[in-house]
Design a protein around this motif. Sequence first.
Motif: not given
Length: 252
Positions: A35, A127, A130-132, A136, A140, A144
């Motif tokens: 990343s 996580i 948060q990704n969603e 993204e 997770a 991560q």
Amino acid sequence: MDLRIQRAVVANLRTRPNAVESGPFVLGLDHTSDSPHINYATPLPGATITPADVAALVAAFGDRPPRLEYVVSSAPDLEKLLLDVGFAVEARNEYLICTPGTLAVPPTPAGFELVEPATDAELAGVIAVQNEAFGEAAEASPEQVAFQRRSLARGAVLVAARHTGDAAAARYAGGGTAVAPADGVSEVAGIAVGPSFRRRGLGGAVTAAITARLFRAGVEVAWLEASGDDSWRVYQRVGYRPAGRRLYIARY
């Protein structure tokens, strides 16, 4: 304040597993992640920077695309040096700060509770949301989870909002983090609320809870960046105020 924030950014990047010093720059590298939002560089505030320093910085990134994040006033001549060798500006953001005297903690919205996840499964749950929230895949990766585990071990803060409407299927509705403090300063980041839980006050509640925990631990200044007008208003309601400018710039 700009100088203090930039010093804290430098200190944070130096804690990365594979951090590198290259002249007047610190590269916060983590070889377990690709990343660019984790692997980036920042200048030492007030340092004299030459074209040769920039060339050495690019070389230090190896196969990774060179990328920097920094408080603009800490290196006012750096942007031109970077543009001259093919870098392009990703964003110019205003950062906001909060102090114990400005923090306003709202009530937790009905039907939710704020918790501090600890197990790997719980970390993965935060996580994932948060990704969603950031567009993204809502899952997770082990990398991560490991990154978050290391951050917590260094003194980071993690708070999640959990939906309690169905106790048997309680799940995370949002969450956020703060990096380990340096010189009384900590960055609040990753504030996210799942799409189906938005417009209920969770973003502000999570932000305020993280910030309050920082202040209880002795932090003097918390800072963050807003991604748009909506988040700007959320952060201002809980006591954050504009304080300076940051630059994101990279060469891909």
